[in-house]
Motif scaffolding. Structure first.
Motif, PDB file in Angstrom:
ATOM      1  N   GLY A  54      -3.197  -4.262  11.523  1.00  0.00           N
ATOM      2  CA  GLY A  54      -3.166  -5.456  11.529  1.00  0.00           C
ATOM      3  C   GLY A  54      -2.766  -6.301  10.632  1.00  0.00           C
ATOM      4  N   LEU A  55      -4.343  -6.533   9.848  1.00  0.00           N
ATOM      5  CA  LEU A  55      -4.357  -7.686   8.820  1.00  0.00           C
ATOM      6  C   LEU A  55      -3.269  -6.424   6.996  1.00  0.00           C
ATOM      7  CD1 LEU A  55      -7.885  -8.461   8.778  1.00  0.00           C
ATOM      8  CD2 LEU A  55      -6.072  -9.466   9.283  1.00  0.00           C
ATOM      9  N   ARG A  56      -3.211  -5.478   7.343  1.00  0.00           N
ATOM     10  CA  ARG A  56      -2.475  -4.847   6.320  1.00  0.00           C
ATOM     11  C   ARG A  56      -3.164  -4.836   4.883  1.00  0.00           C
ATOM     12  NH1 ARG A  56      -1.036  -1.565   7.989  1.00  0.00           N
ATOM     13  NH2 ARG A  56       0.230  -1.062   6.688  1.00  0.00           N
ATOM     14  N   MET A  57      -3.995  -4.763   4.731  1.00  0.00           N
ATOM     15  CA  MET A  57      -4.708  -4.442   3.475  1.00  0.00           C
ATOM     16  C   MET A  57      -5.181  -2.182   2.719  1.00  0.00           C
ATOM     17  SD  MET A  57      -8.624  -6.427   4.559  1.00  0.00           S
ATOM     18  CE  MET A  57      -8.629  -5.069   5.783  1.00  0.00           C
ATOM     19  N   GLY A  58      -4.587  -2.715   1.439  1.00  0.00           N
ATOM     20  CA  GLY A  58      -4.903  -1.194   0.463  1.00  0.00           C
ATOM     21  C   GLY A  58      -4.340  -2.428  -0.748  1.00  0.00           C
ATOM     22  N   PHE A  59      -4.656  -1.091  -1.344  1.00  0.00           N
ATOM     23  CA  PHE A  59      -4.579  -1.425  -2.970  1.00  0.00           C
ATOM     24  C   PHE A  59      -3.932  -0.116  -3.668  1.00  0.00           C
ATOM     25  CE2 PHE A  59      -8.591  -0.150  -2.182  1.00  0.00           C
ATOM     26  CZ  PHE A  59      -8.593   1.012  -3.349  1.00  0.00           C
ATOM     27  N   ALA A  60      -3.457   0.493  -5.164  1.00  0.00           N
ATOM     28  CA  ALA A  60      -3.169   1.641  -6.175  1.00  0.00           C
ATOM     29  C   ALA A  60      -3.654   1.180  -6.793  1.00  0.00           C
ATOM     30  CB  ALA A  60      -1.854   0.853  -6.093  1.00  0.00           C
ATOM     31  N   CYS A  61      -3.947   1.764  -7.613  1.00  0.00           N
ATOM     32  CA  CYS A  61      -5.324   2.413  -8.768  1.00  0.00           C
ATOM     33  C   CYS A  61      -3.260   3.268  -9.122  1.00  0.00           C
ATOM     34  CB  CYS A  61      -5.675   2.879  -8.639  1.00  0.00           C
ATOM     35  SG  CYS A  61      -7.160   2.961  -7.387  1.00  0.00           S
ATOM     36  N   ALA A  62      -3.738   2.624 -11.067  1.00  0.00           N
ATOM     37  CA  ALA A  62      -2.020   4.077 -11.630  1.00  0.00           C
ATOM     38  C   ALA A  62      -3.453   3.001 -13.028  1.00  0.00           C
ATOM     39  CB  ALA A  62      -1.184   3.314 -11.825  1.00  0.00           C
TER      40      ALA A  62
END
Length: 334
Positions: free
Chosen positions: A203-211
Motif C-alpha cells: 500500500g505504500l507503493r515504493m520502488g525504483f529503477a536503475c539506469a
C-alpha cells in the motif's frame, strides 16, 4: 504513451483479496522492525511537498543493489519503473520482446505505447535474438513460474541487446528473495525493483529503477514530480537498510517453500521448482474453478493463473508456517 492506443488496452488481472488468508498476492506477511515509528515520524513532514532529490532513498537503494546513487530513479512501486522504462524508449509501431507466461503489465504497457508485444516463452527469452526490437523484457525470478534466469545467459543476452541497440528491461521484483546479483548499473539495461514483496508494504507503493547514461536521463526527466510520498521515501530508505530482516526472510521462505513443495506433491499436485516466494501448481484432474472455490469457502485466496494463459494452474504464496499449514490442509481436501 500513445493516445490512440489507450482506449484499446484493458486492465491486467493481478492477485490480492479480502479473504482471511491471501495466498494470491506474493507479499511478505512480516515487516522490518521500526517501520511504524518511521512512518509516523514522516507523517509530521507530510504537510510539505517531498524533497524532490530523494537523496536518502536513492542512497539506500544504490547501496542495496550495488550501483551508483546517480543511477537510481525513485518510483511509486515497480510498475511505475516498468512504465517509465518502456514509455521513454518505445514508440508507436515498435515491437518488444515480452516473456510468457509472465506479469501481465509488460504487454499492457507495450500496447499503451502503441507498440506490439512479441511473446517469447519465458525460459527461452535469454537465448533469443533482440535484433530489430525496441526493447526486451526479462522477469527474474519469473512470475508465475518462479525460476531465476541463468546469470551467465542473462549477462550474454544483455550484451547482445546492447550491441543491437535494444533496451533490456529486467524486472527484479522478486530477486530480493534470492542471493542472485542484480543487473543494476549495466549499460543498456534498466532494472526495475519493487519494495512491495519483500518488505510486505504494497500500500505504500515504493520502488525504483536503475539506469545509466541516456536511459537514466530519459527516465528521470519523465518521472512525475513528487512521485514518492514523504512516508514512502522514509520507510523505503529504512527498509532497504534492514539486512538482518532480509536474511531471515530469505531463510524462512526457502525453508517453507521446500516443505510446501513436498507436501503438495504428496497431495497430488504437480509443483514447479521455484526460487521465488510462491509456487506454481498444476491442479491435475481437479478443475481450477473447483480449487479456487474450495479455497474461498475456507477463507483462503489463491491465484487463478488462467489470466497468465495457464489453463490448469494456480499460484500460491509462501507465508509463515502456521498460515502455510492451513493452506496445505485445505488443498489436500480438494
Amino acid at each position: 504513451m500513445d493516445p490512440d492506443s489507450v482506449s484499446a488496452v484493458g486492465r491486467a488481472v493481478h492477485g490480492g483479496s479480502t479473504h482471511d488468508l491471501d495466498f494470491s498476492a506474493n507479499t511478505n506477511p512480516e515487516r522490518p522492525p521500526g517501520v511504524r515509528t518511521v512512518y509516523e515520524s514522516a507523517f509530521e513532514s507530510s504537510t510539505r511537498y517531498p524533497d524532490e532529490s530523494y537523496r536518502e532513498y536513492r542512497t539506500a537503494a544504490a547501496d542495496y543493489v550495488g550501483c551508483r546513487v546517480e543511477e537510481v530513479v525513485p518510483t511509486a512501486g515497480g510498475t511505475e519503473a516498468i512504465r517509465l522504462a518502456l514509455a521513454t524508449h518505445v514508440s508507436p509501431g515498435d515491437s518488444v520482446l515480452v516473456p510468457t507466461p509472465s506479469f501481465g503489465e509488460y504487454a499492457r504497457e507495450v500496447r499503451l505505447q502503441g507498440a506490439t508485444p512479441e511473446f517469447v516463452p519465458h525460459d527461452q527469452m535469454v537465448d533469443s535474438s533482440p535484433d530489430g526490437y525496441a526493447a526486451a523484457v526479462v522477469c527474474t525470478p519469473n512470475n508465475p513460474t518462479g525460476e531465476v534466469a541463468d546469470p551467465e545467459a542473462l549477462a550474454a543476452f544483455a550484451a547482445r541487446c546492447r550491441e543491437e541497440g535494444t533496451l533490456l528491461v529486467v524486472d527484479e521484483a522478486f530477486l530480493d528473495f534470492t542471493d542472485a546479483d542484480s543487473l543494476a548499473g549495466r549499460e543498456g539495461t534498466v532494472v526495475c525493483r519493487s519494495l512491495t514483496k519483500l518488505f510486505g508494504l504494497p500500500g505504500l507503493r515504493m520502488g525504483f529503477a536503475c539506469a545509466t547514461g541516456d536511459s537514466y536521463d530519459r527516465i528521470e526527466t519523465a518521472r512525475p514530480a513528487w512521485n514518492l510520498s514523504t512516508p514512502a521515501a522514509a520507510v523505503g530508505a529504512h527498509c532497504l537498510r534492514q539486512g538482518a530482516f532480509v536474511e531471515r526472510t530469505r531463510e524462512r521462505v526457502a525453508r517453507e517453500r521446500e516443505r510446501m513443495r513436498e507436501i503438495l506433491a504428496e497431495s497430488g499436485y504437480e509443483v514447479f521448482e521455484s526460487d521465488a516466494p510462491f509456487l506454481l501448481l498444476d491442479v491435475g484432474s481437479r478443475s481450477v474453478e473447483a480449487v479456487v472455490e474450495a479455497m474461498a469457502d475456507e477463507g483462503i485466496a489463491v491465484r487463478d493463473c488462467r489470466s497468465f494463459g495457464l489453463e490448469n494452474h494456480v499460484r500460491v504464496a509462501v507465508k509463515r508456517r502456521e498460515e502455510n499449514d492451513r493452506l496445505l490442509e485445505a488443498l489436500a481436501r480438494v
